[in-house]
Write a protein that holds these residues in place. Structure first.
Motif, mmCIF file in Angstrom:
data_model
loop_
_atom_site.group_PDB
_atom_site.id
_atom_site.type_symbol
_atom_site.label_atom_id
_atom_site.label_comp_id
_atom_site.label_asym_id
_atom_site.label_seq_id
_atom_site.Cartn_x
_atom_site.Cartn_y
_atom_site.Cartn_z
ATOM 1 N N TYR A 1 31.255 19.516 -59.207
ATOM 2 C CA TYR A 1 32.315 20.430 -58.794
ATOM 3 C C TYR A 1 33.624 19.693 -58.557
ATOM 4 N N GLU A 2 33.530 18.555 -57.900
ATOM 5 C CA GLU A 2 34.759 17.834 -57.564
ATOM 6 C C GLU A 2 35.475 17.331 -58.798
ATOM 7 N N GLN B 1 27.766 18.338 -56.016
ATOM 8 C CA GLN B 1 29.113 18.311 -55.455
ATOM 9 C C GLN B 1 30.042 17.458 -56.310
ATOM 10 N N PHE C 1 30.338 22.539 -48.450
ATOM 11 C CA PHE C 1 29.824 22.695 -49.802
ATOM 12 C C PHE C 1 28.323 22.986 -49.789
ATOM 13 N N TRP D 1 32.019 30.252 -54.352
ATOM 14 C CA TRP D 1 33.077 29.261 -54.201
ATOM 15 C C TRP D 1 34.418 29.896 -54.523
ATOM 16 N N LEU E 1 35.874 17.926 -51.929
ATOM 17 C CA LEU E 1 35.361 19.063 -51.170
ATOM 18 C C LEU E 1 34.655 18.547 -49.922
#
Lengths: 192, 192
Positions: free
Chosen positions: B125-126, B122, B138, B182, B133
């Motif tokens: 991704y962030e 995560q 997530f 996503w 998120l």
DNA sequence: ACAAAAGTGTTCATTCTACACCCATGA
DNA sequence: TCATGGGTGTAGAATGAACACTTTTGT
């Protein structure tokens, strides 16, 4: 025309886009169309020359130039035999990109006359995506997407109710990115 | 290193991808990373030489090579001053593409150690998307996407509950296209 | 009046978003 | 026992898919 995609070498000082436009003009006698760079690839050395190909995709409106037809026609790319493997890859990739972009840009504009009916628009989508779409859902989503302007004119052709004519919003550029107005569950694969 | 993106000219017979790998290896001393062609652009003629640049994007895992750090770090690209305008365009485009691909490929794999916790994933991704998120959403989506395999191991670090370790599914290739797992409502723009 | 294409709404299933608490561990 | 990050469920909103009949015209 010899088999294969049209190609040429750039002229000194020419931009890549300019070269692409020139190549297209020479092979199809059309200009002022939508152009987009696709991919750059190596080709095997021939005659001791190392070279690369910068592939482009072009959309040609069926109302300008030599392609004259009411309906969008889609020449099945599988029928293009006698072309090299590189060309085949380029074409397949072009189709994938085109289908994906249909969903979040206004590029369909380049395939339709300046003014068109919703049915014509739907036909364009259906031929490119190669599948049938639901009429009511299609219309609702297109209207909601905000890329269309309704004109006050109607088209009468044949013994049936006349169709409202639309145009693409004038203030949008050739390939504007929009909030997605179409998602194709068919080929779930996305762009590039 | 002089300002600007690393570049070089191809060697005879070398594929474009091979050139890109070589350039990267020479400038960062890393290899075997994820490579993807971005875009080909003209550069203004210098010293009477017409030339083009074929841009590539590379992802380097933080566990192999010189970049050693537990967390993914994202050097803000805005901070890269003293680079040419072409380089700026290339970098900006690369970020857009990377963010979009995050949503429907497993490229994040290249930014994480072979085995990782969901929190680490995560974080990756962030940082790339530059926004926070929701943890529960997530995790649910990632698990549901099917790109992860849960290992039987756990990671203990610090005085708290140990975290389950995951790895990316072994049978998927470096950048497999998947059903979207996503979608980023933030920058609605999609890939090119 | 009839043939032919244009136009229009609703229901149901699915997906997305927002949100707060308990769990396992080391110190 | 407490501080720390790991882990879990649900309700309400929004979106997507399926589906059939009425309207307007020309002949």
């Amino acid at each position: 025309m010899p088999p294969g995609l049209p190609r040429d070498v750039p002229v000194r000082g020419e931009t890549l886009d300019a070269t692409a436009r020139r190549v297209l003009r020479n092979s199809v006698s059309v200009h002022e169309q939508y152009l987009e760079q696709l991919y750059t690839l190596n080709v095997p050395e021939v005659a001791n020359r190392w070279s690369i190909i910068v592939g482009y995709i072009a959309l040609v409106s069926s109302t300008t130039g030599p392609v004259a037809s009411d309906a969008i026609t889609w020449s099945p790319t599988e029928a293009l035999t006698h072309i090299g493997e590189s060309d085949r890859m380029v074409i397949d990739y072009a189709v994938v990109r085109l289908r994906a972009k249909l969903g979040y840009t206004n590029i369909a504009f380049h395939l339709l006359p300046p003014t068109f009916t919703l049915t014509e628009l739907q036909n364009a989508y259906e031929t490119i995506l190669a599948r049938r779409l639901d009429k009511r859902n299609f219309r609702r989503r297109m209207i909601a997407s905000g890329i269309l302007d309704e004109t006050s004119d109607k088209r009468r052709d044949g013994s049936h109710r006349p169709a409202a004519l639309y145009r693409f919003r004038a203030d949008l550029d050739t390939a504007t990115y929009l909030t997605p107005h179409w998602s194709d569950p068919a080929d779930g694969a996305n762009t590039t």
